[in-house]
Scaffold this active site. Structure first.
Site, PDB file in Angstrom:
ATOM      1  CB  SER A  37      29.390 -60.413 104.149  1.00 51.18           C
ATOM      2  OG  SER A  37      28.029 -60.528 104.458  1.00 51.18           O
ATOM      3  CB  CYS A 146      23.382 -69.367 110.213  1.00 53.43           C
ATOM      4  SG  CYS A 146      23.782 -67.982 109.169  1.00 53.43           S
ATOM      5  CB  THR A 211      33.031 -61.877 113.918  1.00 52.54           C
ATOM      6  OG1 THR A 211      31.746 -62.513 113.825  1.00 52.54           O
ATOM      7  CG2 THR A 211      33.021 -60.635 113.057  1.00 52.54           C
ATOM      8  N   GLY A 235      37.942 -56.513 113.439  1.00 50.10           N
ATOM      9  CA  GLY A 235      38.921 -55.426 113.526  1.00 50.10           C
ATOM     10  C   GLY A 235      40.342 -55.946 113.626  1.00 50.10           C
TER      11      GLY A 235
HETATM   12  O1  RRO Z   1      24.312 -60.423 111.542  1.00 49.70           O
HETATM   13  C1  RRO Z   1      25.204 -60.634 112.378  1.00 49.70           C
HETATM   14  O2  RRO Z   1      25.087 -60.366 113.578  1.00 49.70           O
HETATM   15  C2  RRO Z   1      26.494 -61.227 111.985  1.00 49.70           C
HETATM   16  C3  RRO Z   1      26.641 -62.214 111.029  1.00 49.70           C
HETATM   17 BR1  RRO Z   1      25.228 -62.898 110.070  1.00 49.70          BR
HETATM   18  C4  RRO Z   1      27.922 -62.758 110.762  1.00 49.70           C
HETATM   19  O3  RRO Z   1      28.138 -63.643 109.923  1.00 49.70           O
HETATM   20  N1  RRO Z   1      28.972 -62.272 111.482  1.00 49.70           N
HETATM   21  C5  RRO Z   1      28.808 -61.308 112.399  1.00 49.70           C
HETATM   22  O4  RRO Z   1      29.789 -60.891 113.035  1.00 49.70           O
HETATM   23  N2  RRO Z   1      27.586 -60.791 112.644  1.00 49.70           N
END
Ligand code: RRO
Length: 346
Positions: A37, A146, A211, A235
């Site tokens: 994603s 989130c 991440t 990464g």
């Molecule tokens: O959109 C982002 O900055 C973001 C999301 Br939603 C996520 O789940 N993981 C990420 O590394 N960036």
């Protein structure tokens, strides 16, 4: 740009006939390789490089109820063996996604795993309900990394009760035949506690890892590189963390399907996550410099299994948890690999 290899043909012309089928909940996928994603939008950008119907699934960028412009730029920074991002959930919102992106994926024969994100439990539930009325949703990946706007911005995925509340609400509103996976954050003291809370609340499977929160300071400007100050680290640098998380969760919840992700660059990297317990593998950051990475990694994975004499992907999922004698038996005598045997790399 690397040419997309023909299915079933090895690099040296050797025939490969590994059964790569895998299960996403009760749904069978032809193979385990997916996008991660956030790394390929809704798949459209990849279509000029790969046949999106040939990989296991496209996992879309987390979609919210409303359109969102995301965080200020710069939003990306390179790091040793990785990168930081602070995109901030930029996206078109669910209406445009349902009108434009999902039908496109369906028209291309791609399997769509739709990632959803919300600021409240009710928002996640509404998204699940909207997706359940649409055609072409193979599964829902619930991005719980989130901020919870009703709870001082605490990230859902960092709290077992908040994670469970989201998963219970999504499971209740998602159509019964759509598997829901919870995407976990590694930024927690004990990922197994969160995983158990999600599964008890109804999650059909788990995705890991999102991440890790990081930061880069530019020593020339003496200021943070990212306008949003912090960002998610991805990464190859994070792959050992992904392997550890998958391992721990597989050990605690051996029957729960796992989509593994975190620093997968090659078929061999994908195999490492599979041996830890993942039955599907998402490819993320590597796509930014190799847009055909999913097709390449799928081909490499088949080669890695072929040279080890493995006929079925399912036979090696979680195999690293078995005692050494069992692991050795899984490799046919002619192809048994000892630590000193160099394996061909594609
Ligand atoms: O959109 C982002 O900055 C973001 C999301 Br939603 C996520 O789940 N993981 C990420 O590394 N960036």
């Amino acid at each position: 740009m690397a040419k997309q290899p023909e299915a079933g043909a090895g690099a040296a012309g050797t025939a490969m006939a590994v059964d790569l089928r895998t299960k996403l909940g009760h749904i069978e996928l032809p193979n385990p390789v997916m996008t991660a994603s956030g790394c390929a939008g809704a798949g459209r950008e990849l279509a000029q490089f790969i046949d999106v119907s040939k990989i296991g699934a496209i996992v879309t960028k987390s979609v919210m109820l409303s359109p969102r412009s995301g965080r200020p730029t710069p939003r990306m920074a390179e790091t040793p063996s990785g990168m930081l991002n602070s995109i901030g959930l930029q996206g078109p919102g669910i209406d445009a996604f349902l009108q434009r992106d999902l039908p496109w994926l369906l028209s291309r024969g791609a399997r769509a795993v739709v990632s959803i994100a919300g600021g409240t439990v009710a928002e996640y539930a509404d998204l699940a309900a909207r997706l359940s009325d649409a055609a072409g949703v193979t599964a829902i990946e619930v991005n719980i990394s989130c901020p919870n706007v009703e709870h001082r911005g605490q990230v859902f995925a960092c709290d077992p009760d908040a994670s469970a509340a989201v998963m219970e609400a999504v499971r209740a509103r998602a159509r019964y035949d759509i598997p829901v996976f919870a995407k976990l954050s590694p930024d927690v003291t004990d990922i197994v506690t969160i995983a158990k809370a999600c599964v008890s609340a109804g999650a059909d499977g788990l995705s890991m890892i999102n991440t890790l929160l990081g930061m880069v300071i530019d020593t020339d400007t003496m200021r943070p590189r990212l306008a949003g100050l912090t960002g998610g680290l991805s990464g190859p640098a994070i792959r050992p963390i992904a392997v550890r998380c998958i391992w721990q969760v597989r050990e605690a919840l051996p029957g729960v399907p796992i989509i593994g992700m975190g620093g997968v660059r090659t078929g061999r990297d994908a195999l490492e996550l599979i041996l830890a317990g993942a039955s599907m593998v998402s490819v993320g950051t590597t796509i930014f410099h190799d847009p055909s990475a999913c097709a390449r990694i799928l081909h490499e994975l088949e080669e890695e299994l072929t040279v080890r004499g493995v006929d079925r992907l399912a036979d090696v999922v979680g195999l690293a948890h078995q005692p050494p004698a069992v692991t050795r038996r899984a490799l046919t005598p002619s192809t048994r690999v000892s630590p000193s045997t160099p394996l061909r790399r594609s």
